[in-house]
Enzyme design. Structure first.
Site, mmCIF file in Angstrom:
data_model
loop_
_atom_site.group_PDB
_atom_site.id
_atom_site.type_symbol
_atom_site.label_atom_id
_atom_site.label_comp_id
_atom_site.label_asym_id
_atom_site.label_seq_id
_atom_site.Cartn_x
_atom_site.Cartn_y
_atom_site.Cartn_z
ATOM 1 N N THR A 1 40.613 34.699 45.768
ATOM 2 C CA THR A 1 39.250 34.161 45.666
ATOM 3 C C THR A 1 39.277 32.684 46.022
ATOM 4 O O THR A 1 39.978 31.900 45.378
ATOM 5 C CB THR A 1 38.729 34.353 44.230
ATOM 6 O OG1 THR A 1 38.797 35.739 43.932
ATOM 7 C CG2 THR A 1 37.289 33.869 44.087
ATOM 8 N N ASN B 1 30.924 37.834 41.123
ATOM 9 C CA ASN B 1 31.385 37.397 39.799
ATOM 10 C C ASN B 1 30.330 36.540 39.091
ATOM 11 O O ASN B 1 30.190 36.598 37.874
ATOM 12 C CB ASN B 1 32.721 36.647 39.911
ATOM 13 C CG ASN B 1 33.902 37.628 39.905
ATOM 14 O OD1 ASN B 1 33.712 38.836 39.831
ATOM 15 N ND2 ASN B 1 35.111 37.096 39.990
ATOM 16 N N CYS C 1 39.285 35.031 35.861
ATOM 17 C CA CYS C 1 38.382 35.090 37.025
ATOM 18 C C CYS C 1 36.992 34.527 36.757
ATOM 19 O O CYS C 1 36.637 33.474 37.297
ATOM 20 C CB CYS C 1 38.283 36.519 37.512
ATOM 21 S SG CYS C 1 39.891 37.196 37.959
ATOM 22 N N LYS D 1 36.573 30.647 35.776
ATOM 23 C CA LYS D 1 36.984 29.687 36.821
ATOM 24 C C LYS D 1 36.192 29.887 38.107
ATOM 25 O O LYS D 1 35.916 28.930 38.826
ATOM 26 C CB LYS D 1 38.487 29.735 37.065
ATOM 27 C CG LYS D 1 38.952 30.926 37.864
ATOM 28 C CD LYS D 1 39.896 30.551 38.989
ATOM 29 C CE LYS D 1 40.511 31.808 39.575
ATOM 30 N NZ LYS D 1 40.144 32.210 40.874
#
Ligand code: UGA
Length: 437
Positions: A123, A210, A262, A265
């Site tokens: 990512t 996300n 994940c 951040k």
């Protein structure tokens, strides 16, 4: 001829990807700069907990298709190179640390063969893939780079890799798409949606997904705050709104919020990148999503204080759960562990139980007490906190547990226990977002 694939970075994502690619019949070599990780994987042991992965790894090693090495030169004849290295939050800001992705490209660029395709899975902030591609082509003009974000969830890593709900490929030409179609031929035959995008869109899809998930969780936790103030019940509210298919019921579990390596951040790095792009206003709401999430932890601690007359000093508190979510031993930014540590810092005597995450949790907070026995954890407790919704906690017999504690109060930080059952057994039951009378 079967494609030969390398996977650079064999952490959570890379180890899973390597084993899954091998199970599809490709010849795969996993590479990492950490020799201990390589030795462990090569001997068939995954250095973390992920259901089903160790078994798959052992089958694939035995098949002869999968190998691991710390020597980058062994990848020189591979057709594709998947970049699966970490992009953690920098220590002095919100942005993502890109040292490892740039390091990986610098290491492989001079040695990979002409015509090979580097495929980023990590990512990264939007714009990174284009920069990496220029760097790669400057050193190796006959190689190419594409971006193929990964959407796997911890706890379901193998399933999500082999049967993803969509495949997104960011490419700059048809040849790159063709190679990726070959890799994912099985998924394409199963009609997995295939989304072709340019490089920036592919990078953005990942952080947008996300961010949306984080927003859903913080939305329901905001509703939990309102429910508490108004005397409502967030679990009923979530169920009711979830019946609308436009809303959907998943990711509406109110509680102590999201953690892990994940979601927290990624939304921060997304804000930092938007600021660089002059689009910070568009993501201003993510700041609020982050605040609601952090506040969920504080609200939990407030409930604990309320039940213990505000003074935590010397009180025995049993914490059920340390992992950031069930079926994982990951404690990165774990709300459960953060709450346990904050309560301990306020003077309480905290004992933490977790079926898988104790070793990682102890490394992070050596001052906390840990046990592998639920009974030992709760014995003499003034308060029990349920902070990670492992299945085994739902299977506890509340009547039996009651015999062990000093004070039968439980606070459900995940809204996952059966309140009526616990109350019927004589417990004072509290939860976030529900009437706490
Ligand atoms: C997340 C995404 O779900 C994956 O699609 C993505 O690939 C991955 O991040 C990544 O970027 O690598 P993961 O971190 O494994 O996956 O965990 P999630 O299942 O998303 O859960 C994240 C956190 O949200 C956990 O702490 C969980 O307890 C919390 N959560 C989840 C809630 O508090 N409420 C919910 O309703 C759902």
């Amino acid at each position: 001829m079967t494609l030969k694939i390398s996977v650079i970075g064999t952490g959570y994502l890379g180890a899973t990807h390597a084993a899954c690619m091998s199970s599809l019949g490709f010849e795969v070599i996993g590479i990492d700069i950490d020799p201990a990780k390589i030795a462990s994987l090569a001997s068939g042991t995954i250095p973390f907990y992920e259901p089903g992965l160790q078994e798959l790894l052992q089958v694939e090693l035995a098949s002869g298709r999968l190998s691991f090495s710390a020597n980058f030169h062994e990848i020189s004849d591979c057709d594709l190179h998947f970049i699966c290295v970490g992009t953690p939050q920098v220590k002095d800001g919100l942005a993502a640390d890109l040292t490892y992705v740039f390091g990986a490209i610098a290491a492989i660029a001079p040695i990979i063969k002409a015509g090979s395709l580097v495929v980023g899975k990590s990512t990264v902030p939007v714009g990174t893939a284009a920069k990496l591609r220029s760097k790669l082509l400057a050193i190796n003009p006959e190689a190419d780079l594409a971006w193929n974000p990964e959407f796997l969830r911890e706890g379901f890593a193998v399933e999500d890799t082999l049967k993803p709900n969509r495949l997104v490929v960011g490419v700059t030409n048809d040849r790159a798409e063709g190679l990726l179609r070959e890799v994912y031929a099985k998924n394409l035959a199963e009609e997995t949606p295939w989304v072709v995008a340019d490089l920036p869109t592919a990078e953005l899809v990942k952080v947008a997904a996300n961010s949306f998930l984080a927003t859903k969780i913080s939305f329901i936790n905001a509703m939990a705050e309102v429910c508490e103030a108004a005397g409502g019940d967030v679990t009923v509210l979530a169920k009711a709104i979830g019946y609308d298919p436009r809303i959907g019921s998943r990711f509406l579990q109110a509680g102590i919020g999201f953690g892990g390596g994940c979601l927290p951040k990624d939304i921060r790095a997304f804000m930092a990148r938007a600021q660089e792009l002059g689009a910070e206003q568009a993501l201003e709401f993510l700041r609020e999503i982050d605040s609601i999430n952090v506040r969920a932890r504080t609200r939990m601690i407030d409930l604990v204080r309320k039940d213990l007359s505000e003074d935590l000093r010397g009180r025995k508190i049993a914490v059920l759960g340390a992992a950031f979510k069930p079926d994982s031993d990951d404690v990165r930014d774990s709300p459960a562990l953060d709450i346990a540590a904050q309560i301990q810092a306020a003077g309480a005597l905290v004992t933490v139980h977790d079926p898988k995450a104790i070793e990682n949790a102890r490394r992070r907070f050596p001052v906390l007490n840990f046990t592998e026995e639920i009974n030992e954890c709760v014995v003499g407790a003034d308060l029990v906190l349920h902070l990670t919704e492992w299945k085994l906690y739902r299977e506890i017999d509340p009547a039996e547990l009651l015999k062990l504690v000093s004070n039968p109060i439980i606070i459900d930080g995940r809204n996952a226990l059966d309140r009526d059952r616990w109350r019927a057994a004589g417990w004072k039951f509290r939860a976030l977002g529900r009437s706490n009378i």
